[in-house]
Motif scaffolding. Structure first.
Motif, mmCIF file in Angstrom:
data_model
loop_
_atom_site.group_PDB
_atom_site.id
_atom_site.type_symbol
_atom_site.label_atom_id
_atom_site.label_comp_id
_atom_site.label_asym_id
_atom_site.label_seq_id
_atom_site.Cartn_x
_atom_site.Cartn_y
_atom_site.Cartn_z
ATOM 1 N N VAL A 109 2.360 1.116 -13.949
ATOM 2 C CA VAL A 109 1.715 -0.081 -13.908
ATOM 3 C C VAL A 109 2.252 -1.395 -13.922
ATOM 4 N N PHE A 143 1.682 15.275 -9.435
ATOM 5 C CA PHE A 143 0.823 15.855 -10.223
ATOM 6 C C PHE A 143 1.190 17.429 -10.347
ATOM 7 N N GLY A 153 3.215 6.694 -16.521
ATOM 8 C CA GLY A 153 2.046 6.011 -16.035
ATOM 9 C C GLY A 153 2.127 4.463 -16.279
ATOM 10 N N TYR A 154 2.508 4.140 -17.528
ATOM 11 C CA TYR A 154 2.549 3.031 -18.229
ATOM 12 C C TYR A 154 3.649 2.163 -17.210
ATOM 13 N N ALA A 201 2.868 10.591 -19.496
ATOM 14 C CA ALA A 201 2.069 9.445 -19.710
ATOM 15 C C ALA A 201 2.541 7.984 -19.688
ATOM 16 N N VAL A 256 1.378 6.107 -7.532
ATOM 17 C CA VAL A 256 0.170 7.058 -8.184
ATOM 18 C C VAL A 256 1.033 8.247 -8.136
ATOM 19 N N LEU A 313 -0.026 11.726 -11.147
ATOM 20 C CA LEU A 313 -1.753 11.690 -10.974
ATOM 21 C C LEU A 313 -2.322 12.452 -9.939
ATOM 22 N N PRO A 314 -3.406 13.213 -9.955
ATOM 23 C CA PRO A 314 -3.888 14.001 -8.833
ATOM 24 C C PRO A 314 -4.334 12.913 -7.886
ATOM 25 N N PRO A 315 -4.724 13.156 -6.700
ATOM 26 C CA PRO A 315 -4.354 14.532 -5.974
ATOM 27 C C PRO A 315 -3.049 14.264 -5.226
ATOM 28 N N LEU A 364 1.920 1.645 -3.310
ATOM 29 C CA LEU A 364 1.034 2.233 -4.300
ATOM 30 C C LEU A 364 0.812 3.867 -4.285
ATOM 31 N N TRP A 397 0.757 -1.175 -0.111
ATOM 32 C CA TRP A 397 0.118 0.026 0.015
ATOM 33 C C TRP A 397 1.013 1.175 0.105
ATOM 34 N N TYR A 427 4.282 -1.932 -10.359
ATOM 35 C CA TYR A 427 3.373 -2.223 -9.508
ATOM 36 C C TYR A 427 2.749 -3.634 -9.675
ATOM 37 N N GLY A 428 2.144 -3.530 -10.791
ATOM 38 C CA GLY A 428 1.250 -4.725 -11.217
ATOM 39 C C GLY A 428 2.043 -6.003 -11.127
#
Lengths: 315, 220, 663
Positions: free
Chosen positions: C446, C402, C442-443, C439, C391, C396-398, C387, C384, C449-450
């Motif tokens: 993921v 970001f 983000g890829y 962007a 983010v 990414l907001p918030p 995570l 967690w 983390y994934g």
């Protein structure tokens, strides 16, 4: 911030959440008509949602809390994004909290969670869908941002209300850059909403799907929320398009009459927009997944060109 | 009304012209390529007619009519006939992948606009910034000719280059003398015919339309 | 106590803690229960002192250290205080984590590690307070050496030694460049204090030389392309707290150096320097993130992501110079704010992620993403916290990533006012590149983390892993809380940056950054963002959704196996691998990579699949240079004769030559 503004804010949010499945139904209806099929009825998405909410949730043994909370997070983010986009009036209290960039960020947040949730159970399909979704996302997201940037260069603001007000409520001026931005935006929205040249919302064919592959493990109320969120996403994109390119009819600040009149205007614009979407889907063929980066790359570059055209012709 | 919106519409048409040039750059199908070329002709016709109405020059109406006949109907018809006769409808191969081509295209646009800036200062018209766009769409068509290996797209590239030139002449500086315009129009027609013959000849010799085979003509 | 004295005292405290480790070098208890917690407390104290110093007026003093006639000068102003704050706050978290991370029998004895670690911390702080070239270089070199020893603490592996060597080599190339830069800056006066350099009005030519040398020197430390090759080797080789420190703080000292030299010592930059920095930044950002997407080692992935973030910071820096060069003060202040904000953000989320990776590494002994998976079940705390980092770094907001991206993009959106036609058109393209890099991150996240935390465990033994201990949890939570706080209270943070932008550009955006709730850097109609409101409304919507689903519908849940499409033999190995997840990026950005692919033929009895993705720059730039050096050395070996008298003759000849020359 006025009473009318607060009313508009709540009306927008409620409208988006309640009407989003209707828009999906309308697009499906138009598609069926164009394909000479008998349509399932415009209210079909509501029936599907009602059915799914009643059903029992089947969770995989190794599903983590992230998997269970993701539908709520995704739905919440998309509902918030629907509240940010001006559809009825420009005087929205939430407008100062989040501008166009934050809107793009919010959509990306929803995407991140759906992709992570798809990877959670650990089936081949989920990861495949997540990977493809993120591939579409990393090209579509900057393209969408560039479309917004073009509009904000015109209106000297990234605040969505100011953009809409600048385009709708000033003297009518033709912006050539918006032609480019418009084409790019349509391409991006098709990809983001898993529509035809990129993904086919109507199939469950393994090799082509993106969205359906990601949500394969969801069932019951979770699936209902995800599907509802998907139609919200379509609704939000449609509203973004209307706000940027056809903002006429959106009420200015504190105007009760304008707000009331904005409602039928919105409905009419959405109906036309939905029909146009169905038509585009009819006219194009599903691409191979490897063509998708090319399609989105083109959209991205068109959006960049839109900014350049603005600097050249309108500067 | 016309005086107010006229120049804006011309700017819009300039943008559409550029958009079409980019669409041609990224298009793989020959049939769509020809349709885009016809659309470009139609944009030219509109802009020429609009300039004629704005500046009240009678001869520009004639050019507009010539454009409509020649570029929107006749040349596309010739090209359609050509590909029907040659039976080429397959996708066009590009030598460089399309996003890269477009990226180079964007750089070309920036270059063209800055190169045209001093010239457009000289033109006294409101729409002088379209000169850069016209130059850019010429360069883009030129690039399309470079990146395609088949003969028919190269011909279309050549013809659309002329479109950019013509747009520069009408929209940016509000028209050239009639004689020049007619001469250019005639040249294009002749060029189209000659290139048509040329294409047939290539196919006769090499049994393909891939101009890369012309490399065989090189002396070793 | 004046803040400068307090800072110097804390630096001394760190050194003392380090030396105390040598009292009982083998004692794990001493290091992990007394010394590292002490270091963490000192870090917190440093952050508190620096927080006060930001608003104080610059203070300087001469230290009774150094050579006779060449004493050390120390100075603290808003810029150095800000970076000290960053160092202290992040070091507190990392040191706390390190308390639980140290294990017996790993690498060097704990006392020695404690010495290097605290010397590293102290030298970084010393770099930030140094006020003359001499002290700066001494601190800089101490920083390089102590981190070198930390990187090679597990020196039994050949590849770690190789990584350390590469790191040391490039660090020294950079140091030479910085030394030359100071040489150019003192302008023949022979006075190497920063005060003297500030007073000198440099002619444009020398200023440019100094800027380029600084860019190369500090760029080598920061990992700006093409001087980045050491970074993805050294960061994974080091123990995780050290990787976190290097990535979070050491790279920022290079940014600090760049800002110090260009905005303070040189003074007024030329606008086209900004273009160079912007270009270098954009290339680094895209290059870093594209390479991060194809990595299969989790720490390498994070290291490449650091290159991307440094690229973003460099782009902001370039934009600052561009605006400053055109004397557009407010905009320069906005760009500088974005740059500094991103430094702070990157320090927090990258150390958080490196430490999470460290916990995973400890629990599983596995760095390869292809052998991890499903750890959210066994290590919920780490998962967690990671995570939050994920983010945040994905912008990414918030959360905090970001905010700085938002500020940076706002700065880009103002550029059409530049008095230069080409720049006006090229800058939108730069903004597009930034958006693409963001962007892509983000890829990448993921994937990170994934593959590590989600899915099914790819190896059977992963189901026996344990979660991080209390010390580690505290460290992770501290950093995660930092990410959240920096994301939700941007206006407060920007008011911290205000004194810096005021002294560097003459303007500050803090005063009209909006009310405490709304961040509006220029004016509210133009752009405003309120993460707190955003967060509250989003949370509200999520909670309302959850409650209404709960109220209106039954909550029945049935557990079963995952949907197997009718094929009953699904197992964990059938999940997508890290390599598979990166495949689209490898496909799209193919020209970036040098790919060696080995695919089995259908007839292989023992099929093997191997692919190797390498950096083309290594082959295009580094190997040719290495070969050329080798050739030159072969020529020089002619001098080697092996007889003492010949060597003495060389010395004698040199002496004669010098005497003749000096005459």
């Amino acid at each position: 911030m006025s009473a009318a503004g607060i009313a508009a804010q709540f009306a927008e949010l409620a409208l988006a959440v309640l009407l989003a499945p209707l828009l999906t139904g309308w697009v499906n209806q138009c598609r069926a008509w164009l394909q000479n099929k008998s349509a399932p009825g415009i209210l079909q998405p509501y029936r599907v949602l009602a059915k799914l909410f009643q059903k029992e949730v089947i969770l995989a043994h190794n599903a983590s809390p992230l998997f269970r909370s993701a539908p709520y997070l995704i739905f919440g983010s998309l509902a918030l994004s629907a509240a940010i986009v001006p559809t009825l009036g420009t005087d929205l209290p939430l407008n100062e909290a989040a501008d166009a960039i934050a809107l793009v960020g919010l959509l990306a947040l929803a995407r991140l969670f759906i992709a992570l949730a798809a990877m959670d159970v650990g089936t081949a399909f989920g990861t495949l869908g997540a990977r493809r979704e993120m591939m579409v996302g990393f090209l579509a997201e900057p393209a969408l941002l560039m479309v917004f940037f073009t509009a904000s260069l015109i209106s000297h603001s990234t605040s969505l209300s100011t953009i809409v007000a600048a385009i709708a409520h000033r003297e009518l001026v033709i912006y050539p850059s918006m032609a480019f931005a418009g084409v790019a935006f349509v391409m991006v929205s098709l990809a983001e909403n898993a529509r035809i040249p990129i993904d086919n919302p109507a199939t469950h064919l393994e090799l082509t799907m993106i969205h359906e592959a990601m949500v394969l493990e969801y069932s019951g109320r979770h699936l209902a929320l995800i599907e509802w969120a998907a139609s919200l996403k379509l609704f939000v994109h449609m509203c973004i398009g209307l706000a940027l390119f056809f903002p006429f009819g959106i009420a200015g600040g504190g105007d009760w009459l304008g707000l009331v009149l904005a409602l039928p205007a919105l409905a009419a614009k959405l109906a036309v927009g939905g029909a146009a979407l169905a038509l585009i889907e009819m006219l194009s063929a599903k691409m191979r997944i490897f063509r998708a980066p090319e399609f989105l790359g083109t959209a991205f570059l068109l959006a960049v060109l839109a900014m350049l055209v603005h600097v050249m012709l309108e500067g | 009304m016309l005086q107010h919106f006229g120049p804006q519409v011309i700017n819009l048409l300039a943008a559409v012209l550029l958009l079409l040039a980019f669409a041609m750059l990224s298009q793989r199908r020959i049939l769509s390529l020809i349709n885009l070329f016809a659309a470009q002709g139609f944009v030219l016709f509109l802009s020429t007619a609009l300039v004629a109405a704005l500046t009240d020059q009678k001869h520009l109406y004639v050019s507009a009519a010539v454009t409509l006949v020649l570029k929107v109907t006749l040349l596309p018809w010739i090209l359609h006939r050509l590909i029907r006769r040659l039976n080429v409808k397959w996708d066009v191969e590009t030598l460089i992948n399309i996003p890269t081509t477009m990226l180079v295209g964007i750089l070309l646009v920036i270059l063209a606009f800055n190169l045209a800036a001093p010239i457009s200062q000289l033109a006294g018209t409101v729409t002088r910034s379209t000169l850069g766009i016209a130059l850019a769409s010429m360069l883009l068509s030129f690039m399309m000719m470079i990146t395609r290996s088949k003969a028919v797209p190269q011909v279309i590239g050549f013809l659309s280059m002329e479109n950019g030139l013509f747009f520069a002449a009408t929209a940016a500086v509000y028209g050239m003398p009639m004689v020049v315009e007619l001469g250019v129009a005639l040249d294009v027609l002749v060029a189209a015919l000659i290139l048509g013959i040329f294409i047939f000849e290539i196919r006769e010799r090499f049994d393909t339309l891939d101009t890369r085979h012309l490399e065989k003509l090189k002396e070793h | 106590m004046p803040s400068l004295d307090a800072t110097l005292l804390l630096i001394a405290a760190w050194l003392a803690i380090g030396l105390a480790g040598m009292l009982a070098p083998r004692s794990l208890r001493l290091a992990s229960r007394v010394l590292f917690p002490g270091g963490a407390v000192a870090g917190l104290a440093l952050a508190a002192v620096a927080l006060q110093a930001i608003f104080g007026s610059p203070a300087s003093r001469v230290l009774p250290l150094g050579l006779p006639d060449l004493p050390f000068h120390a100075r603290i102003d808003a810029l150095s205080a800000f970076f000290l704050l960053l160092l202290g706050a992040v070091a507190a978290g990392i040191s706390t984590f390190a308390c639980g991370y140290l294990r017996a029998g790993e690498g060097q004895p704990p006392g020695l590690q404690c010495l290097c670690y605290h010397a590293f911390l102290a030298s970084m702080a010393a770099v930030l307070v140094a006020d003359d070239a001499y002290f700066f270089m001494v601190a800089w070199e101490t920083m390089a050496l102590s981190s070198f020893f930390l990187v090679t603490s597990d020196h039994r592996h050949a590849e770690i030694r190789r990584a350390g060597y590469l790191y040391l080599l490039i660090a020294h190339l950079g140091a030479i460049s910085i030394l030359l830069c100071f040489g150019a800056l003192q302008a023949g006066t022979g006075d190497y204090t920063f005060d003297a350099m500030r007073r000198i009005e440099q002619p444009a030519g020398w200023a440019t030389v100094a800027f380029l040398l600084a860019l190369a020197g500090f760029g080598a430390k920061a990992g700006v392309v093409p001087l980045h090759v050491w970074l993805p080797e050294a960061h994974p080789a080091a123990p995780s707290p050290v990787s976190a420190l290097m990535s979070a703080v050491m790279l920022k000292t290079a940014v600090y150096g760049m800002l110090r030299v260009t905005l303070d010592l040189i003074g007024l930059p030329l606008w086209w320097w900004g273009v160079i920095a912007l270009a270098a930044g954009l290339v680094s950002a895209l290059f870093g993130i594209v390479f991060a997407a194809v990595q299969t080692d989790m720490k390498r992935l994070l290291a490449y992501s650091s290159i991307e973030n440094i690229g973003l910071i460099m782009s902001g820096f370039g934009l600052t110079l561009l605006f400053r060069g055109f004397s557009m003060g407010t905009l320069a202040a906005l760009a500088l704010t974005a740059t500094l904000y991103h430094c702070l953000n990157h320090a927090f989320f990258k150390s958080l992620l490196f430490l999470s990776a460290g916990s995973v590494l400890h629990a599983t002994r596995e760095r390869s993403l292809d052998r991890l998976g499903g750890l959210i079940q066994r290590m919920p705390w780490v998962a967690w916290c990671a995570l939050v980092g994920t983010v945040a770094i994905a912008g990414l907001p918030p959360l905090n990533g970001f905010v700085s991206e938002w500020l940076l993009l706002q700065a880009f959106l103002f550029t059409p006012g530049l008095p230069h036609a080409y720049m006006n058109m090229l800058v939108p393209i730069a903004a597009a590149a930034i958006a693409l890099a963001a962007a892509l991150s983000g890829y990448v996240m993921v994937k990170f983390y994934g593959v590590i935390f989600l899915g099914q465990p790819r190896e059977a033994r992963l189901s026996e892993t344990h979660d991080a201990g209390p010390w580690e949890r505290t460290g992770l939570l501290w950093l995660a809380a930092g990410c959240v706080a920096l994301g939700l209270a941007p206006v407060t943070v920007i008011s911290l940056l205000d004194p810096i932008t005021r002294s560097a550009t003459g303007y500050g955006i803090g005063s009209h950054a909006g009310s405490w709730l709304f961040l509006a850097p220029i004016e509210p109609q133009r752009a405003s963002y309120s993460p707190l409101l955003f967060f509250v409304v989003a949370t509200l919507l999520v909670v309302v959704t959850w409650l209404s689903v709960r109220v209106f519908y039954h909550g029945r849940v049935r557990r079963s196996g995952p949907w197997d499409c009718g094929f009953p033999h699904l197992d964990a190995r059938m999940q997508d691998t890290a390599e598979g997840f990166g495949q689209p990026v490898r496909h799209i950005f193919e020209p970036f990579f040098r790919v060696t692919l080995e695919t089995p033929s259908p007839l292989d009895s023992r099929p093997r699949y191997r692919d190797l993705v390498e950096d083309r720059l290594w082959y295009w730039l580094y190997l040719p240079v290495a070969r050329a050096v080798e050739r030159v050395t072969v020529l020089v070996t002619v001098l080697q004769r092996g007889r003492i008298s010949v060597y003495l003759m060389y010395s004698f000849a040199t002496l004669l030559l010098l005497l003749l020359f000096v005459r």
